[in-house]
Enzyme design. Structure first.
Site, PDB file in Angstrom:
ATOM      1  N   ASN A   9       0.860  -1.185   0.000  1.00 47.76           N
ATOM      2  CA  ASN A   9       0.000   0.000   0.000  1.00 47.76           C
ATOM      3  C   ASN A   9       0.896   1.234   0.000  1.00 47.76           C
ATOM      4  O   ASN A   9       1.500   1.565   1.008  1.00 47.76           O
ATOM      5  CB  ASN A   9      -0.901  -0.034   1.254  1.00 47.76           C
ATOM      6  CG  ASN A   9      -1.754   1.219   1.376  1.00 47.76           C
ATOM      7  OD1 ASN A   9      -1.793   2.051   0.470  1.00 47.76           O
ATOM      8  ND2 ASN A   9      -2.437   1.349   2.510  1.00 47.76           N
ATOM      9  N   LYS A  11       0.058   4.233  -0.195  1.00 47.52           N
ATOM     10  CA  LYS A  11      -0.578   5.398   0.449  1.00 47.52           C
ATOM     11  C   LYS A  11      -0.375   6.645  -0.439  1.00 47.52           C
ATOM     12  O   LYS A  11      -0.248   6.515  -1.653  1.00 47.52           O
ATOM     13  CB  LYS A  11      -0.052   5.576   1.871  1.00 47.52           C
ATOM     14  CG  LYS A  11      -0.230   4.290   2.691  1.00 47.52           C
ATOM     15  CD  LYS A  11      -0.030   4.459   4.168  1.00 47.52           C
ATOM     16  CE  LYS A  11      -0.251   3.108   4.858  1.00 47.52           C
ATOM     17  NZ  LYS A  11      -0.135   3.208   6.332  1.00 47.52           N
ATOM     18  N   HIS A  95      -9.723   1.389   5.200  1.00 45.04           N
ATOM     19  CA  HIS A  95      -8.407   1.511   5.845  1.00 45.04           C
ATOM     20  C   HIS A  95      -8.552   2.465   7.038  1.00 45.04           C
ATOM     21  O   HIS A  95      -9.312   3.431   6.985  1.00 45.04           O
ATOM     22  CB  HIS A  95      -7.381   2.042   4.838  1.00 45.04           C
ATOM     23  CG  HIS A  95      -5.980   1.961   5.356  1.00 45.04           C
ATOM     24  ND1 HIS A  95      -5.486   2.848   6.288  1.00 45.04           N
ATOM     25  CD2 HIS A  95      -4.987   1.069   5.121  1.00 45.04           C
ATOM     26  CE1 HIS A  95      -4.243   2.509   6.583  1.00 45.04           C
ATOM     27  NE2 HIS A  95      -3.907   1.430   5.894  1.00 45.04           N
ATOM     28  N   GLU A  97      -6.860   4.833   8.026  1.00 45.97           N
ATOM     29  CA  GLU A  97      -6.628   6.251   7.719  1.00 45.97           C
ATOM     30  C   GLU A  97      -7.863   6.880   7.074  1.00 45.97           C
ATOM     31  O   GLU A  97      -8.125   8.071   7.251  1.00 45.97           O
ATOM     32  CB  GLU A  97      -5.368   6.380   6.841  1.00 45.97           C
ATOM     33  CG  GLU A  97      -4.113   6.077   7.668  1.00 45.97           C
ATOM     34  CD  GLU A  97      -2.974   5.416   6.927  1.00 45.97           C
ATOM     35  OE1 GLU A  97      -2.944   5.449   5.681  1.00 45.97           O
ATOM     36  OE2 GLU A  97      -2.093   4.834   7.605  1.00 45.97           O
ATOM     37  N   GLU A 163      -5.344  -4.714  10.740  1.00 44.86           N
ATOM     38  CA  GLU A 163      -4.270  -3.739  10.909  1.00 44.86           C
ATOM     39  C   GLU A 163      -4.508  -2.962  12.200  1.00 44.86           C
ATOM     40  O   GLU A 163      -5.263  -1.981  12.203  1.00 44.86           O
ATOM     41  CB  GLU A 163      -4.246  -2.755   9.734  1.00 44.86           C
ATOM     42  CG  GLU A 163      -4.039  -3.410   8.387  1.00 44.86           C
ATOM     43  CD  GLU A 163      -3.529  -2.408   7.360  1.00 44.86           C
ATOM     44  OE1 GLU A 163      -2.417  -2.609   6.874  1.00 44.86           O
ATOM     45  OE2 GLU A 163      -4.228  -1.424   7.071  1.00 44.86           O
ATOM     46  N   GLY A 169       2.694   2.231  10.849  1.00 48.73           N
ATOM     47  CA  GLY A 169       3.659   3.307  10.679  1.00 48.73           C
ATOM     48  C   GLY A 169       4.391   3.682  11.958  1.00 48.73           C
ATOM     49  O   GLY A 169       5.059   4.708  12.024  1.00 48.73           O
ATOM     50  N   SER A 207       3.448  -2.259  10.305  1.00 49.39           N
ATOM     51  CA  SER A 207       4.905  -2.356  10.484  1.00 49.39           C
ATOM     52  C   SER A 207       5.470  -3.717  10.082  1.00 49.39           C
ATOM     53  O   SER A 207       6.401  -4.216  10.709  1.00 49.39           O
ATOM     54  CB  SER A 207       5.298  -2.009  11.930  1.00 49.39           C
ATOM     55  OG  SER A 207       4.953  -0.667  12.215  1.00 49.39           O
TER      56      SER A 207
HETATM   57  P1  13P Z   1       3.007   0.286   7.680  1.00 48.90           P
HETATM   58  O1  13P Z   1       3.478  -1.004   7.081  1.00 48.90           O
HETATM   59  O2  13P Z   1       3.742   1.486   7.200  1.00 48.90           O
HETATM   60  O3  13P Z   1       2.926   0.202   9.169  1.00 48.90           O
HETATM   61  O4  13P Z   1       1.504   0.516   7.164  1.00 48.90           O
HETATM   62  C1  13P Z   1       0.587  -0.519   7.278  1.00 48.90           C
HETATM   63  C2  13P Z   1      -0.625  -0.153   6.508  1.00 48.90           C
HETATM   64  O5  13P Z   1      -1.369   0.725   6.877  1.00 48.90           O
HETATM   65  C3  13P Z   1      -0.869  -0.882   5.251  1.00 48.90           C
HETATM   66  O6  13P Z   1      -2.153  -0.619   4.767  1.00 48.90           O
END
Ligand code: 13P
Length: 248
Positions: A9, A11, A95, A97, A163, A169, A207
């Site tokens: 992803n 982002k 997601h 976010e 997640e 992150g 992560s």
């Molecule tokens: P990270 O791998 O950067 O922690 O992000 C995970 C994520 O949100 C994947 O959709």
């Protein structure tokens, strides 16, 4: 078997040139360039990736979709049919976010799921609790509620990504025990909610890095990984894809 599923992803990262260079470097790496690997790129770059990925088995994914199913006066929205039109196979739905910054709730996510399915694409429903929800013990109720949008949908049609928000992150990974227990719970809840005994594909995200991918992906109830930061680097994404390839 293609191994376990890995979706990167990206982002909101990258520009046209950098994204083209990144995808081409990934395609030049045989650990990444295979079935069972997907890339979720920013919507504006999906056509660019579609042309790079043509002839490869790496699949294209979108990070979000409109809640509206029919073309019309929805300024700024991108429909599931449009995502299908530019070659997507998977669509991330819900997601954390999106939930956090755009207030997406169960009603919106249910519409999105149905639209993705109607377009013949595979939704990847993302669920996860915040740190406060884990610490005060309500996290199972939270995940169960987030999964309720799957009611009546056939299990084989949907992928679920667990997640934990506190692991995204942050470099903080859930423990193998936490991941294993939650994935088993998610599978069991999905079977109740979806009234089926078919198998549910569940990914872990939060992560995931080159150095922890193998341990996480070796968990029986984990069917793959949703990778954020580490999917922006060819070598780390390749290591994760390689770990997944050995496992089914
Ligand atoms: P990270 O791998 O950067 O922690 O992000 C995970 C994520 O949100 C994947 O959709």
């Amino acid at each position: 078997m293609a191994g376990k599923l890995v979706i990167g992803n990206w982002k909101m990262n990258g520009r046209r040139e950098a994204s083209a260079a990144l995808v081409n470097a990934m395609l030049a790496d045989s650990r990444i360039n295979r079935a069972g690997v997907g890339i979720a790129a920013p919507a504006v770059y999906l056509p660019l990736l579609e042309s790079s990925l043509s002839g490869s088995e790496v699949t294209l994914a979108a990070q979000d979709v409109s809640r509206f199913g029919k073309d019309g006066a929805f300024t700024g929205d991108i429909s599931a049919a449009m995502l299908a039109d530019v070659g997507c196979r998977y669509v991330l739905v819900g997601h954390s976010e999106r939930r956090q910054y755009h207030g997406e709730d169960e009603a919106v996510l249910r519409d999105k799921l149905l639209n993705v399915l109607a377009a013949g694409l595979v939704p990847v429903l993302c669920v996860g609790e915040t740190l406060a929800e884990r610490e005060n013990g309500v996290y199972k109720d939270v995940i169960r509620r987030q999964l309720s949008v799957l009611e009546g949908l056939a299990p084989h049609q949907v992928v679920v990504a667990y997640e934990p928000v506190w692991a995204i992150g942050t470099g903080k990974v859930a423990s193998l025990e936490q991941i294993s227990a939650m994935h088993a719970d998610i599978k069991a809840w999905c079977l109740q909610i979806q009234k089926s005994d078919a198998s549910i594909c569940t990914l872990y995200g939060g992560s995931v890095k080159a150095d922890n991918a193998e341990a996480i992906l070796s968990i029986d109830s984990v069917d793959g990984a949703l990778v954020g930061g580490a999917s922006l680097n060819v070598e780390s994404f390749a290591m994760i894809c390689k770990a997944a390839d050995k496992l089914v």
